[in-house]
Design an enzyme around this catalytic site. Structure first.
Site, PDB file in Angstrom:
ATOM      1  N   LYS A  64      18.974  -5.702   4.052  1.00 56.83           N
ATOM      2  CA  LYS A  64      18.521  -4.094   3.756  1.00 56.83           C
ATOM      3  C   LYS A  64      19.364  -3.278   3.700  1.00 56.83           C
ATOM      4  CE  LYS A  64      14.269  -6.661   2.105  1.00 56.83           C
ATOM      5  NZ  LYS A  64      12.887  -6.257   1.585  1.00 56.83           N
ATOM      6  N   ASP A 100      11.600  -3.024  -3.924  1.00 57.35           N
ATOM      7  CA  ASP A 100      10.203  -2.815  -2.682  1.00 57.35           C
ATOM      8  C   ASP A 100       8.908  -1.842  -3.224  1.00 57.35           C
ATOM      9  OD1 ASP A 100      11.179  -5.254  -2.177  1.00 57.35           O
ATOM     10  OD2 ASP A 100      11.980  -5.110  -0.462  1.00 57.35           O
TER      11      ASP A 100
END
Length: 428
Positions: A64, A100
């Site tokens: 990420k 997210d």
């Protein structure tokens, strides 16, 4: 058009099931979605090697942060978070984004009651996303509860820059049940957050765990009087956002939700040495259970286009095992089924780990009888090995460690299927 999820470990990911369900619902027959096991230092070469057919990548841990470094552009939200979970092909190259954060906002919004104070359990990557999601929902005070205070201090320092309007205080993880925050966001793995001491409490709990639902934490929160939201809501919401970024189509969320439910269902998995009757017994068992049957080797042949011996000849056993592990990961996150695995599948660690939560049936058969049943079979490359007895012995511990049921496979296939069905019924 191609898309995929990348990360390590990746066998558990439900992203392929969700995106493929979306493609099927919209008739996007020219789209495919795969999964690739990668760590951070492998990401630059992987992305550089993708051709123009690739439209999007979903990134999970540990990629990420690394995804920002390989991107040609970064959205303001991903830059602010210091992490992304999405790479989208654009005219300018690869764009890093973060779904997210808006995914968590979307998951919480239907139950949100204008709260301004919240607790976050954990101090990892998901906790960072939670900070920005809570800020977007109007929260001004956050209690951060973490096992490691150094991690909590690092997150608080980051939040002071990324979300200066939030007031964050750090606490020991074990004290969260004594807090009075009306909203609790748990970003911890299953079983880490203790909820047994939770007294009567109003408000909302979000548990990022989506497998094995409801978790002990979710049950304790519901019993205390809190409304509970599971991690599956975040998973679906962020996947739907990615789907739209990749395809420019409105995501069919009902189809994706149904795929998530199917993917989380426990499968019945047959393991054992060659000749144990996994395929024959599996077909009979599936009929008795009213489920589909899938032979993992047959699924490999169907997707790869080559026979098992041809794959072995082309890429060797290590290459075959990688293909096998990816196929099994897809089968275990697909619709409910009885699945027969090849005799050597459990030699791969990723496969062994992916069997957690499923009902694994060992068809137990002595080596002499197994070889008598198999005979000379050109479709079984492992028969060419001179050390079959040692191979049989070496595989037994993995079979038995994985098995939740051990069935005597010396009987007829019909009798073995009935034996397994009875054991499954007792376990259920």
């Amino acid at each position: 058009m191609k898309a995929a999820v990348l990360g390590s470990p990746i066998a558990h990911s439900l992203s392929p099931a969700l995106h493929r369900a979306g493609y099927a619902a919209l008739g996007l027959t020219d789209w495919s979605y795969g999964r690739f096991e990668l760590v951070a230092d492998q990401l630059p070469d992987f992305v550089a090697g993708l051709d123009a057919e690739w439209r999007g990548l979903s990134l999970t841990m540990p990629l990420k942060t690394a995804c920002l470094d390989v991107a040609d552009e970064v959205t303001p939200l991903a830059a602010r978070a210091g992490a992304g979970n999405t790479l989208v092909r654009t005219a300018a190259g690869w764009l890093a984004d973060n779904t997210d954060i808006p995914g968590l906002v979307a998951a919480l919004r239907p139950a949100w009651k204008g709260w301004q104070c919240a607790a976050i359990l954990g101090a990892g990557a998901t906790a960072r996303s939670s900070v920005l999601a809570l800020e977007a929902l109007g929260v001004t005070e956050v209690g951060l509860y973490a096992r490691r205070q150094a991690s909590a201090a690092e997150l608080a320092a980051w939040a002071a820059q990324a979300a200066p309007g939030l007031r964050i205080t750090a606490h020991e993880l074990g004290s969260w049940t004594d807090g009075d925050e009306p909203v609790v966001i748990s970003t911890l793995p299953a079983g880490v957050a203790e909820g047994s001491r939770l007294g009567p409490r109003q408000g909302l709990l979000f548990d990022a765990v989506y497998a094995g639902w409801p978790t002990p934490l979710a049950r304790a929160a519901a019993a205390s009087g809190m409304e509970v939201i599971g991690g599956i809501e975040l998973l679906i919401a962020q996947a739907a956002l990615q789907f739209k970024l990749f395809t420019s189509q409105t995501p069919p969320e009902l189809a994706m939700r149904a795929a998530a439910a199917a993917a989380l269902s426990a499968k019945v998995v047959l393991v054992g040495f060659m000749g144990a009757g996994k395929t024959t017994v599996g077909r009979l068992l599936a009929q008795r259970l009213g489920m589909d049957f899938v032979d993992a080797d047959e699924a490999i042949i169907a997707s790869d286009g080559r026979s098992i011996p041809e794959i072995f000849a082309a890429v060797g056993e290590p290459g075959f095992r990688a293909i096998e592990a990816a196929t099994i990961a897809d089968l275990l996150t697909a619709a409910p089924a009885v699945i027969a695995l090849g005799g050597g599948a459990l030699g791969t660690e990723a496969v062994r780990k992916s069997l957690a939560g499923h009902q694994v049936v060992l068809l137990d058969l002595p080596l002499v009888e197994a070889l008598a049943r198999v005979g000379a079979d050109d479709g079984r490359p492992m028969l060419a090995r001179a050390d079959l007895a040692q191979l049989y012995a070496d595989r037994q511990p993995a079979y038995r460690d994985a098995a939740t049921i051990v069935a005597d496979a010396t009987a007829s296939p019909e009798a073995v299927a009935q034996q397994v069905r009875a054991a499954l019924r007792v376990q259920r």
